[in-house]
Enzyme design. Structure first.
Site, PDB file in Angstrom:
ATOM      1  N   ASP A 465       1.016  -1.500   0.003  1.00  0.00           N
ATOM      2  CA  ASP A 465       0.295  -0.146   0.340  1.00  0.00           C
ATOM      3  C   ASP A 465       1.162   1.051   0.001  1.00  0.00           C
ATOM      4  OD1 ASP A 465      -2.722  -1.023   0.089  1.00  0.00           O
ATOM      5  OD2 ASP A 465      -3.051  -0.585   2.043  1.00  0.00           O
ATOM      6  N   ASP A 785      -4.188  -2.751   5.155  1.00  0.00           N
ATOM      7  CA  ASP A 785      -4.910  -2.407   6.675  1.00  0.00           C
ATOM      8  C   ASP A 785      -6.842  -2.263   6.160  1.00  0.00           C
ATOM      9  OD1 ASP A 785      -5.009  -0.262   4.210  1.00  0.00           O
ATOM     10  OD2 ASP A 785      -4.727   1.464   5.342  1.00  0.00           O
ATOM     11  N   ASP A 789      -8.882  -5.688   1.869  1.00  0.00           N
ATOM     12  CA  ASP A 789      -7.845  -6.033   1.852  1.00  0.00           C
ATOM     13  C   ASP A 789      -7.603  -7.402   2.092  1.00  0.00           C
ATOM     14  OD1 ASP A 789      -6.946  -3.926   0.365  1.00  0.00           O
ATOM     15  OD2 ASP A 789      -5.886  -3.132   2.262  1.00  0.00           O
TER      16      ASP A 789
END
Length: 1206
Positions: A465, A785, A789
């Site tokens: 990310d 997070d 996901d």
């Protein structure tokens, strides 16, 4: 159930008079929580007089919460229980001892030792008869003969030590793992309102009557009833098995259950049941008994010593499998399925585990053959020598003596087997992993599944990310575009018209979660603390920078006054809040990704705060002149807009029509600086042969700018930087299915995926894992997070969840939690993973040298001298005790930076490289030469009596003691050689950094001195002179010099060397997997286990029916793939074609496909903006079912039931 009239009136007076009595009992609340939707509402209204009345019965204030008075909290814990589900009882030490005793080798040894003991006490009358082949004993030998029991007893004693060491290791491992679980549980906090303040409370502290704040991504810690909610959707699949998200509202269904996930929205609930009284607790309690029995059955099949913490119950929705519908058909089917699965070959646990298992089996087979041959040769030699050559008769009184001889031979055979099997190996693996896990906690890696640690060492790709991992997640607004002016610094409030300023402040303060706020800094002169969503904190900070107060706005419009909230989710990529205007009508404030919101704007505010039309060309101009320049500086752009509804109330559920015709207020540029240590960490990854890809929801220009700052891309690189839409266009065919060939052209060059949905992330990860482009399969690590996901984290080989910013759902799906959300911690995890691999290779190099030498010595010695030069007890000392300590010494070597200077080993690289094989065989040659010289010429060299062909029960000889001592000392110095496995010359490098190693080597040496000098009969040792000791030491040190000679020989020149301990090849996997529901190489090679599919059994059966329905006309012409009963395979695996020429198995004739409205393989899911997700993305919880169309011919079609599978 309680009579409502008793309590409805005196709710408040009761608070004063009966401080201890609550208006309902535990059982009342338990029964209430078992009801669903309308039943629950009826019960609340009829029996309790509504939710507010229930709150007053529980003596809590729906707005202020509990007072937090310790006495009151204690009372609640006593009456309603604590929010704690007691874990299963750990195994007692004795149970672990019993498990360790199940080891086959040890059982054989025990039997041999007991027979030896029994026979040694048996004194037959003909013992001194010369006929029996025994010399008549001299008087001094009498005492020795009496001591014949010692060997058996010593074997038993060493077996006991081994069992205790193994049991203690398992016990400490269990304890350590429980500690780890406790730490994970302690870190889970929840927002609760006490005394009017929102506080973060450890989950175990929550009591009945608490008012809890719930938001997107939470895992609910207790059962409760909704008091106020905004757009709340819950994933209850962990309890019901239904993967549709359930909408929760006061009118329709206010019942919230523990263990379920908040997938969207926010709200407040009053806690009604905690711990074992909550729905999850009730199921856990019911499972407790049956699970214990199940475990017993399973454990019996398990090999002792292999780390058991790998049972990674990865289920479809990231929730532990225990929470399942109990008496449903699904549960019963699961049991049958489990029985079937038990007969199937087990899938590989992990890369390392697979290689180790294969190696151990190979070694075990070799050892078994050697030991059988040894016993056979000894018995034949004895029989032929006595009864054929010497022509002795078989006397009945001599039978026990002969049997004693045979038992001795049997013990020698078992000794060969014990030595051949690397007993210390499971121990080395466990110690290495457990040690690494403990140390990794200091490096901010909280490992939830042990095997993730070593898989990380093989990682070839990391999909990371951006926000919070590569950047600091400390967001601030640094630029703004308000009223035709682009401000490169925050404008002063005077520069803005009061009307515009007012609408900006309201638009930001009201349209953000009220849990997001800015608190004063902890230290003087520090930065203000951001609590809650960081993007919203940046906007609130912007309000503060404009010298305005967002608290005042929020107190004026409290959360209860918000009319409707469209919370942020990955499909909307925006958030909107509707409030009633005092003058009548409604106003909706929206914020979100600038290009998405601007597309929905048709007006804009100018300098004076007047509304101006905003056409397409104006938007393009704005993107070119404002948004792109901001994005190219790495800023994240957000647009703030509003819309007024003056003509009556619209239908709020029709979201498409509500979120249009907006008026743009401002566009802001938010800076999230790159973490200073990240560029260095990414450079290390590149050196280590790991590709870092950035997957972000941000604008492509922002993403590219950040990627360049981090070093993921450098100017002039020939790498791809794609947006989610473009990515999907390139990888999907016209039917909207992902094609692996198309994906294989994209991913090797892809470095940045911007504006991506969680589906894209999952598709990318799955595509890289399933790809066959490279010479070996990619091992992918993913960071995540958000709630959505989950699927990507589960699909990845190693999933990293963010400890600070991560939602509970993400943590649940992950393997490792990054406690500091920092990318550099991932690099540390790679280092530790590689170190585990190397540690085990070091141990194998040491262990196998010992094994090869000991087996050959025992075998040849037994065949030539009819007695092994190394006795059973000595072998046990070398093999079990020394190796246990060696595994401790070599498995605790700390990692060095040099580990990151080589490429990943890959899945097919053997555990024992050719260099290691050269070392093993080279040292074996030296040791065998020395030992055979000592066995056959040692007595002449040292001028002592020969120990060869000693009669039964003869005292230990100096000759064989020297052989034993030399052998042990050679192993001891070879342990130092084994510290290096890549042919390095300096074997002492960094030796003092590992104090355990130094302590073990020293300790073993002192123990050896004690054994030789004072071991006596049990160890078959006798005292040695000082000169003999020096000779033994000299020969031992020779190992170090010999090691230097070996390392000068180039490995390439030794063509005959073979590697060992390969990974599993794809052909074998496919062969092993016949009979499983799904062949997915990624999942096969990894540790997914059949569990994933147990849950979906009913759905799979439905799918089979659908396939059969489609097949009816083609049944004869199409050959079905063998043993596959999942549609999934027809979609994702071109290899299931009928023959080589046909790339895919057609499920329908072309004309049939047109007649039926349904696509190939039954299902297709249309997302909002027309992007199509094939059914293959089965695990993707991110797809919101209310926004999904199942394309089917009519609602009654069998496909309709597939909706739940999405």
């Amino acid at each position: 159930m309680t009579n409502p009239t008793e309590h409805a009136l005196p709710a408040n007076s009761m608070v004063e008079s009966h401080e201890g009595d609550f208006g309902c009992t535990v059982m009342d609340l338990r029964k209430l929580m078992e009801l669903r939707s309308s039943d629950g509402i009826d019960q609340i209204n009829v029996h309790y007089g509504g939710v507010m009345n229930l709150c007053s019965r529980l003596k809590t204030d729906p707005v202020e919460g509990l007072s937090g008075n310790p006495a009151d909290l204690e009372k609640r814990k006593q009456v309603f229980g604590q929010n704690f589900i007691p874990p299963k009882k750990p195994k007692t030490f004795l149970e672990l001892v019993w498990e360790a005793l199940q080891d086959v080798t040890l059982i054989i040894l025990e039997i041999a030792a007991i027979i030896s003991l029994v026979l040694s006490f048996y004194r037959p009358p003909g013992e001194e008869n010369k006929q029996c082949g025994l010399p008549v004993s001299s008087p001094e030998d009498e005492g020795e003969a009496e001591a014949g029991w010692i060997e058996g007893a010593a074997i038993l004693f060493s077996v006991i030590i081994v069992v205790l060491v193994t049991a203690f290791n398992d016990w400490s491992k269990e304890k350590q793992f429980r500690g780890l679980q406790n730490r994970i549980e302690k870190e889970q906090k929840f927002s609760v309102i006490r005394n009017g303040h929102i506080i973060q409370l450890p989950v175990a502290e929550i009591v009945v009557g608490d008012i809890a704040q719930i938001k997107y991504g939470d895992l609910l810690p207790a059962d409760g009833i909704l008091i106020q909610g905004n757009d709340l959707k819950i994933d209850e699949s962990s309890l019901t098995g239904e993967s549709d998200h359930v909408k929760k509202s006061l009118e329709r269904d206010p019942m919230l259950l523990s263990g379920t996930h908040v997938m969207e929205g926010s709200g407040r609930m009053v806690v009604t049941a905690v711990g074992i009284n909550s729905q999850t607790g009730i199921i856990f309690t019911l499972l407790g008994a049956s699970e214990g029995e199940e475990e017993e059955k399973k454990k019996k099949g398990k090999k002792q010593g292999v780390p058991e913490n790998r049972n990674k119950a990865k289920t479809q929705d990231g929730v532990a499998l225990e929470i399942q519908p109990l008496n449903s058909q699904e549960g019963i089917d699961n049991e049958e399925k489990e029985k079937k699965a038990a007969k199937l070959p087990k899938k590989e646990k992990s890369v390392l585990q697979g290689k180790l298992t294969r190696l151990a089996v190979q070694i075990g087979k070799a050892g078994l053959i050697m030991s059988a041959i040894t016993v056979l040769i000894l018995i034949l030699y004895f029989v032929i020598d006595n009864f054929v050559i010497q022509r002795k008769p078989w006397l009945s009184e001599c039978t026990p003596i002969y049997i004693q001889y045979f038992v001795k031979f049997f013990i020698i055979g078992i000794t060969v087997l014990v030595v051949a099997v690397p007993e210390g190996l499971p121990l080395a693996v466990t110690i290495s992993l457990a040690y690494s896990v403990k140390k990794m906690m200091k490096d901010n890696n909280l490992v939830r599944h042990l095997d993730a640690c070593e898989t990380m060492g093989n990682a070839t790709a990391i999909c990371s990310d951006k926000t919070g991992t590569l950047t600091m997640n400390r967001m601030t607004v640094v630029q703004a575009y308000i009223g035709d002016t682009h401000y490169h610094q925050i404008p002063s409030p005077d520069a803005l018209v009061p009307k515009v300023l007012d609408i900006i402040v309201n638009g930001i303060s009201i349209n953000s979660a009220y849990t997001s706020k800015i608190l004063p800094p902890e230290k003087e002169g520090g930065l203000p603390r951001q609590v809650g969503n960081k993007t919203e904190c940046a906007l609130l900070g912007f309000v503060t920078d404009l010298k305005q107060d967002y608290h005042a706005v929020r107190s004026e419009v409290p959360e209860e006054k918000l009319y409707k909230v469209y919370t942020f989710n990955s499909v909307r990529k925006s958030m909107s809040t509707v409030i009633e205007k005092p003058s009548g009508g409604f106003r909706m404030y929206s914020k979100g990704a600038s290009e998405i919101i601007l597309r929905k704007c048709n007006r804009i505010l100018d300098k004076k705060g007047e509304v101006m039309p905003f056409k397409n060309k104006d938007r393009d101009e704005m993107v070119r002149t404002v948004i792109e320049p901001m994005a190219s500086e790495g800023l994240r752009t957000l647009c703030i807009a509003y819309r007024d509804f003056n003509d009556g109330e619209p239908t709020w559920d029709n979201e498409g029509e509500i979120l249009t015709e907006l008026t743009c207020i401002a566009v802001v540029g938010i800076e999230d600086p790159v973490r200073p240590e990240v560029p260095e960490a990414i450079a290390k990854c590149k050196r280590a042969g790991i590709t870092v890809r950035m997957v972000t929801g941000d604008n492509i220009n922002t993403a590219r700018a950040i990627a360049t700052k981090c070093g993921i891309m450098t100017p002039g690189d020939d790498f791809l930087c794609l947006e989610g839409k473009e990515f999907n266009r390139l990888i999907r065919n016209e039917k909207g299915e992902v094609e692996q060939e198309k994906l294989d052209k994209i991913w090797p060059k892809l470095r940045v995926l911007a504006r991506s949905s969680p589906t894209d992330k999952h598709t990318l990860v799955k595509g890289i894992i399933d790809s066959t482009v490279g010479e070996q399969r990619q091992v992918v690590a993913v960071t995540g997070d958000g709630t959505n996901d989950g699927p990507a984290l589960k699909k990845a080989d190693v999933g990293f969840a963010m400890g600070i910013a991560g939602t509970d759902v993400a943590k649940e799906a992950s393997d490792i939690i990054l406690t500091d959300d920092n990318f550099t911690s991932i690099v540390k995890a790679v280092m530790w993973g590689r170190n585990v691999y190397d540690s085990i290779s070091k141990f194998l190099q040491f262990q196998l040298t010992v094994n090869v030498v000991a087996v050959i010595v025992a075998f040849t010695g037994a065949c030539i001298t009819q007695d092994s030069p190394l006795k059973a007890v000595q072998m046990l000392w070398v093999n079990l005790i020394m190796d246990t300590f060696a595994s401790l010494a070599l498995a605790t070597e700390p990692p060095t930076e040099s580990l990151l200077k080589r490429r990943p080993y890959g899945r097919n690289k053997p555990l024992i490289s050719r260099t290691m094989m050269k070392n093993i065989l080279g040292h074996a040659v030296y040791q065998l030469t020395v030992i055979f010289f000592l066995v056959f010429a040692g007595e002449k060299f040292f001028d002592i009596d020969s120990g060869r062909k000693a009669p039964l029960h003869s005292p230990p000889s100096q000759h064989y003691t020297i052989i034993f001592n030399t052998f042990v000392l050679m192993q001891l110095f070879n342990e130092i050689n084994s510290r290096k496995i890549h042919g390095e010359r300096n074997v002492f490098a960094g030796i003092f950094r590992n104090l355990i190693f130094c302590a073990v080597v020293l300790g073993t040496f002192i123990s050896q001195i004690l054994i030789v000098e004072f071991g006596g009969k049990p160890f078959s040792c006798t005292k040695l002179t000082l000169s003999q000791w020096f000779w033994c030491l000299f020969i031992g040190i020779g190992e170090l010099l010999w090691g230097q000679i070996i390392s000068t020989i180039p490995t390439q020149s030794l063509k005959f060397l073979k590697e060992a301990g390969h990974g599993t090849t794809k052909e074998e996997i496919t062969k092993d997997a016949e009979g499983l529901d799904e062949i997915d190489h990624a999942e096969m090679e990894l540790r997914r286990g059949q569990i994933l599919w147990f849950r979906g059994l009913n759905r799979i059966q439905t799918q089979i029916k659908v396939v059969k329905a489609f097949h009816s006309s083609l049944h004869e012409s199409i050959q079905k793939p063998k043993n596959q009963n999942s549609i999934h395979n027809f979609m994702t695996h071109p290899e299931f074609a009928i023959d080589e020429e046909v790339p895919r198995t057609p499920l329908l004739d072309e004309h049939e496909e047109e007649n039926l409205d349904s696509p190939k393989a039954g299902t297709r899911v249309l997302l909002l903006d027309g992007e199509v997700t094939p059914y293959a993305n089965k695990n993707n919880n991110a797809v919101d079912c209310s926004q999904v169309q199942i394309v089917a011919s009519h609602s009654e079609s069998p496909l309709h039931s597939l909706e739940t599978s999405v």
